[in-house]
Design a protein around this motif. Structure first.
Motif, PDB file in Angstrom:
ATOM      1  N   ARG A  84      11.457   9.372 -48.911  1.00  0.00           N
ATOM      2  CA  ARG A  84      10.561   9.866 -47.881  1.00  0.00           C
ATOM      3  C   ARG A  84      10.349   8.777 -46.826  1.00  0.00           C
ATOM      4  NH1 ARG A  84       6.414  10.899 -50.814  1.00  0.00           N
ATOM      5  NH2 ARG A  84       6.691  13.130 -51.193  1.00  0.00           N
ATOM      6  N   LEU A  85      10.269   9.170 -45.550  1.00  0.00           N
ATOM      7  CA  LEU A  85      10.042   8.222 -44.466  1.00  0.00           C
ATOM      8  C   LEU A  85       8.664   7.593 -44.593  1.00  0.00           C
ATOM      9  CD1 LEU A  85      11.394  10.360 -41.483  1.00  0.00           C
ATOM     10  CD2 LEU A  85      12.581   8.481 -42.635  1.00  0.00           C
ATOM     11  N   ASP A  86       8.552   6.341 -44.135  1.00  0.00           N
ATOM     12  CA  ASP A  86       7.215   5.742 -44.122  1.00  0.00           C
ATOM     13  C   ASP A  86       6.365   6.423 -43.053  1.00  0.00           C
ATOM     14  OD1 ASP A  86       7.415   4.380 -41.537  1.00  0.00           O
ATOM     15  OD2 ASP A  86       8.694   2.911 -42.519  1.00  0.00           O
ATOM     16  N   SER A  87       5.068   6.141 -43.063  1.00  0.00           N
ATOM     17  CA  SER A  87       4.118   6.889 -42.237  1.00  0.00           C
ATOM     18  C   SER A  87       4.469   6.857 -40.754  1.00  0.00           C
ATOM     19  CB  SER A  87       2.704   6.341 -42.454  1.00  0.00           C
ATOM     20  OG  SER A  87       1.770   7.024 -41.636  1.00  0.00           O
ATOM     21  N   ALA A  88       4.769   5.673 -40.214  1.00  0.00           N
ATOM     22  CA  ALA A  88       5.068   5.558 -38.784  1.00  0.00           C
ATOM     23  C   ALA A  88       6.382   6.238 -38.436  1.00  0.00           C
ATOM     24  CB  ALA A  88       5.095   4.090 -38.376  1.00  0.00           C
ATOM     25  N   ALA A  89       7.408   6.031 -39.273  1.00  0.00           N
ATOM     26  CA  ALA A  89       8.711   6.644 -39.010  1.00  0.00           C
ATOM     27  C   ALA A  89       8.612   8.160 -39.054  1.00  0.00           C
ATOM     28  CB  ALA A  89       9.730   6.146 -40.033  1.00  0.00           C
ATOM     29  N   LEU A 108       2.942   3.069 -33.022  1.00  0.00           N
ATOM     30  CA  LEU A 108       4.266   3.681 -32.882  1.00  0.00           C
ATOM     31  C   LEU A 108       5.167   2.872 -31.962  1.00  0.00           C
ATOM     32  CD1 LEU A 108       3.388   7.480 -32.657  1.00  0.00           C
ATOM     33  CD2 LEU A 108       4.428   6.256 -34.577  1.00  0.00           C
ATOM     34  N   ALA A 109       4.590   2.300 -30.897  1.00  0.00           N
ATOM     35  CA  ALA A 109       5.384   1.473 -29.991  1.00  0.00           C
ATOM     36  C   ALA A 109       5.931   0.247 -30.724  1.00  0.00           C
ATOM     37  CB  ALA A 109       4.542   1.054 -28.793  1.00  0.00           C
ATOM     38  N   ARG A 110       5.073  -0.384 -31.519  1.00  0.00           N
ATOM     39  CA  ARG A 110       5.522  -1.556 -32.281  1.00  0.00           C
ATOM     40  C   ARG A 110       6.562  -1.157 -33.332  1.00  0.00           C
ATOM     41  NH1 ARG A 110      -0.208  -2.724 -31.870  1.00  0.00           N
ATOM     42  NH2 ARG A 110      -0.535  -4.489 -30.459  1.00  0.00           N
ATOM     43  N   TRP A 111       6.344  -0.004 -33.979  1.00  0.00           N
ATOM     44  CA  TRP A 111       7.314   0.450 -34.977  1.00  0.00           C
ATOM     45  C   TRP A 111       8.669   0.716 -34.328  1.00  0.00           C
ATOM     46  CZ3 TRP A 111      10.376   4.720 -35.146  1.00  0.00           C
ATOM     47  CH2 TRP A 111      11.125   4.883 -36.325  1.00  0.00           C
ATOM     48  N   ARG A 112       8.652   1.373 -33.174  1.00  0.00           N
ATOM     49  CA  ARG A 112       9.934   1.706 -32.520  1.00  0.00           C
ATOM     50  C   ARG A 112      10.678   0.438 -32.110  1.00  0.00           C
ATOM     51  NH1 ARG A 112      14.161   2.241 -31.205  1.00  0.00           N
ATOM     52  NH2 ARG A 112      15.226   3.922 -30.074  1.00  0.00           N
ATOM     53  N   ALA A 129      10.408  -2.516 -33.609  1.00  0.00           N
ATOM     54  CA  ALA A 129      10.864  -3.134 -34.850  1.00  0.00           C
ATOM     55  C   ALA A 129      12.082  -2.398 -35.401  1.00  0.00           C
ATOM     56  CB  ALA A 129       9.744  -3.151 -35.881  1.00  0.00           C
ATOM     57  N   HIS A 130      12.095  -1.071 -35.264  1.00  0.00           N
ATOM     58  CA  HIS A 130      13.238  -0.263 -35.690  1.00  0.00           C
ATOM     59  C   HIS A 130      14.488  -0.667 -34.913  1.00  0.00           C
ATOM     60  CE1 HIS A 130      15.422   3.207 -37.183  1.00  0.00           C
ATOM     61  NE2 HIS A 130      15.669   3.609 -35.942  1.00  0.00           N
ATOM     62  N   ALA A 131      14.325  -0.887 -33.617  1.00  0.00           N
ATOM     63  CA  ALA A 131      15.462  -1.336 -32.801  1.00  0.00           C
ATOM     64  C   ALA A 131      15.939  -2.718 -33.251  1.00  0.00           C
ATOM     65  CB  ALA A 131      15.066  -1.367 -31.326  1.00  0.00           C
ATOM     66  N   ASP A 132      15.018  -3.609 -33.546  1.00  0.00           N
ATOM     67  CA  ASP A 132      15.379  -4.944 -34.035  1.00  0.00           C
ATOM     68  C   ASP A 132      16.205  -4.860 -35.315  1.00  0.00           C
ATOM     69  OD1 ASP A 132      14.417  -6.743 -32.128  1.00  0.00           O
ATOM     70  OD2 ASP A 132      12.384  -6.706 -32.945  1.00  0.00           O
ATOM     71  N   ARG A 133      15.771  -3.998 -36.233  1.00  0.00           N
ATOM     72  CA  ARG A 133      16.484  -3.859 -37.505  1.00  0.00           C
ATOM     73  C   ARG A 133      17.900  -3.346 -37.309  1.00  0.00           C
ATOM     74  NH1 ARG A 133      11.241  -2.073 -39.176  1.00  0.00           N
ATOM     75  NH2 ARG A 133      11.800   0.105 -38.759  1.00  0.00           N
ATOM     76  N   ARG A 134      18.109  -2.584 -36.262  1.00  0.00           N
ATOM     77  CA  ARG A 134      19.440  -2.032 -35.971  1.00  0.00           C
ATOM     78  C   ARG A 134      20.264  -2.922 -35.050  1.00  0.00           C
ATOM     79  NH1 ARG A 134      19.436   3.946 -36.187  1.00  0.00           N
ATOM     80  NH2 ARG A 134      20.589   3.934 -34.217  1.00  0.00           N
ATOM     81  N   GLY A 135      19.697  -4.079 -34.689  1.00  0.00           N
ATOM     82  CA  GLY A 135      20.416  -4.995 -33.799  1.00  0.00           C
ATOM     83  C   GLY A 135      20.443  -4.525 -32.358  1.00  0.00           C
ATOM     84  N   GLU A 136      19.467  -3.687 -31.970  1.00  0.00           N
ATOM     85  CA  GLU A 136      19.402  -3.149 -30.616  1.00  0.00           C
ATOM     86  C   GLU A 136      18.276  -3.813 -29.833  1.00  0.00           C
ATOM     87  OE1 GLU A 136      20.717   1.336 -32.141  1.00  0.00           O
ATOM     88  OE2 GLU A 136      18.680   0.941 -31.426  1.00  0.00           O
TER      89      GLU A 136
END
Length: 426
Positions: free
Chosen positions: A137-142, A307-311, A313-320
């Motif tokens: 299951r996705l975490d809360s922010a995702a 959500l802005a911080r999560w998005r 961080a998500h980009a960082d994890r993907r190398g974007e």
């Protein structure tokens, strides 16, 4: 031996855990494995998150599909042999077939009727069973972010629009909406417009341009001061505009320009207001509230930042490259409609405000309960007054994804005309 539950269960934050508990309880009540099949996609305010699952007769999770993704989940089950008779007292008609139904205590004061139908009394031929799939299951922010993306994508596509346009101010709300739109539709279908006035800071204009560069959207700068000045000149003979009226004029000029672009090019206008603003009336009718869809209208301001911080961080994890410049996230929020203006001039700090709104709107607590819960009496009085007075504004807002248990409009709709007052005794 198998209970199939075909669902259109709308998404709400935290609801997936309740579904798991419900599926397990119903499986135990029925004494059968349960397949909970849920819809994926958006329809107007509702978002359906999928996450179909299968549990055994003891309520143990056997398989789960991914959320927000249409997929075929194949599950091999060992089911008991078909019975010619079920432990029931009465017959229940189901279409052209007849099964037997019995009331089972649901454990919550209600009764669930179990109707059993024999599909076949022949065993299935032996085969090699596939390994069960149990998606995480996705975490809360995702989960929340994906709900907003799914709701936006399907509202745009299912209503025949090919592109969207929004005002990009350099603030956190429009930055998040632009990012959601890009993730939902692709950068080539998203158009942003910066509309600076004499009160707009250079930093905000630059921040908007940087976000547009990072996300790849089509970005235009259209200064509104000449239009604002023309309005002032026209209205000078009628006494002119000052104060709040002059501030709101700027927002209405921007709304008019966006609607003009919508008419000219067929774009759907996305509004960028959040739930905290919607609750307190911190928006301008026919200005920043003008549009066709409101992606974050059910998202409180504090969650907008999360959500802005999560998005990013998500980009960082993907190398974007993170889509939202850090300057946008950390700057004090301001409508920039007057010199040196900050949101905190007219509203409580958003952390304080959202805590009161959560109790007042989501939990339906009254004045006495709010104060007993520890909220400042002055803040409680102020917030209640703002929320109640803003009901007429909320009636004129566009639809947007429902992601909480108490979305304005769909779930919380009060009379505009009401002279009711709480009795002094409480």
């Amino acid at each position: 031996g198998l209970l199939v539950c075909i669902n259109g269960s709308p998404y709400e934050r935290g609801k997936a855990f309740h579904r798991d508990e419900l599926a397990a309880r119903r499986a135990r009540e029925a004494g059968a494995a349960l397949a909970y099949v849920n819809l994926v996609g958006g329809q107007d305010e509702l978002v359906f998150d999928g996450g179909s699952l299968v549990v055994d007769a003891a309520g143990r999770l056997l398989a789960r599909a991914e959320q927000f993704t249409e997929t075929l989940l194949t599950v091999d089950l060992d089911l008991p042999a078909a019975r010619t008779a079920a432990p029931a007292a009465s017959a229940v008609a189901t279409g052209t077939a007849v099964g037997t139904g019995t009331a089972v205590d649901a454990g919550d004061g209600t009764a669930m009727t179990v109707t059993r139908l024999v599909l076949t009394d022949q065993p299935v031929a032996a085969f090699d069973a596939a390994a069960p799939v149990v998606a995480q299951r996705l975490d809360s922010a995702a989960e929340l972010y994906q709900a907003l993306v799914t709701g936006t994508r399907d509202y745009v596509g299912k209503n025949g629009f090919t592109s969207v346009v929004l005002g990009l101010s350099g603030g956190i709300d429009s930055a998040l909406v632009a990012t959601i739109a890009v993730d939902a539709l692709g950068a080539d279908r998203v158009h942003t417009v910066a509309m600076p006035s004499v009160h707009s800071s250079t930093g905000s204009v630059d921040d908007a341009a940087e976000l547009a560069r990072r996300t790849g959207v089509t970005h235009t700068v259209a200064p509104i001061q000449p239009v604002v000045d023309a309005f002032h000149a026209t209205l000078a003979t009628a006494g002119g505009l000052a104060g709040l009226a002059a501030e709101n004029l700027q927002a209405r000029v921007r709304g008019t320009l966006l609607m003009a672009l919508s008419n000219a090019h067929g774009h759907l206008v996305l509004t960028t207001g959040n739930k905290s603003e919607l609750a307190t009336g911190f928006s301008t009718l026919y200005g920043d509230s003008a549009g066709g869809f409101a992606p974050i209208k059910d998202v409180p301001k504090t969650l907008v930042w999360e959500l802005a911080r999560w998005r990013n961080a998500h980009a960082d994890r993907r190398g974007e490259t993170p889509p939202i410049p850090e300057e946008i996230i950390v700057k004090p929020p301001s409508a920039e409609l007057a010199p040196g203006q900050l949101d905190s001039d007219r509203l409580p700090d958003y952390t304080t405000l959202d805590a009161v709104l959560d109790d007042y709107v989501e939990r339906d607590q009254g004045r006495t309960e709010l104060i007993t819960a520890g909220h400042s009496p002055e803040t409680v009085e102020r917030v209640i007054r703002l929320v109640d007075l803003a009901e007429y504004k909320r009636r004129q807002n566009p639809p947007g994804p429902k992601v909480t248990s108490k979305a304005f409009g769909r779930d919380r709709r009060l009379p505009i005309t009401s002279h009711w007052r709480e009795h002094p005794s409480g």
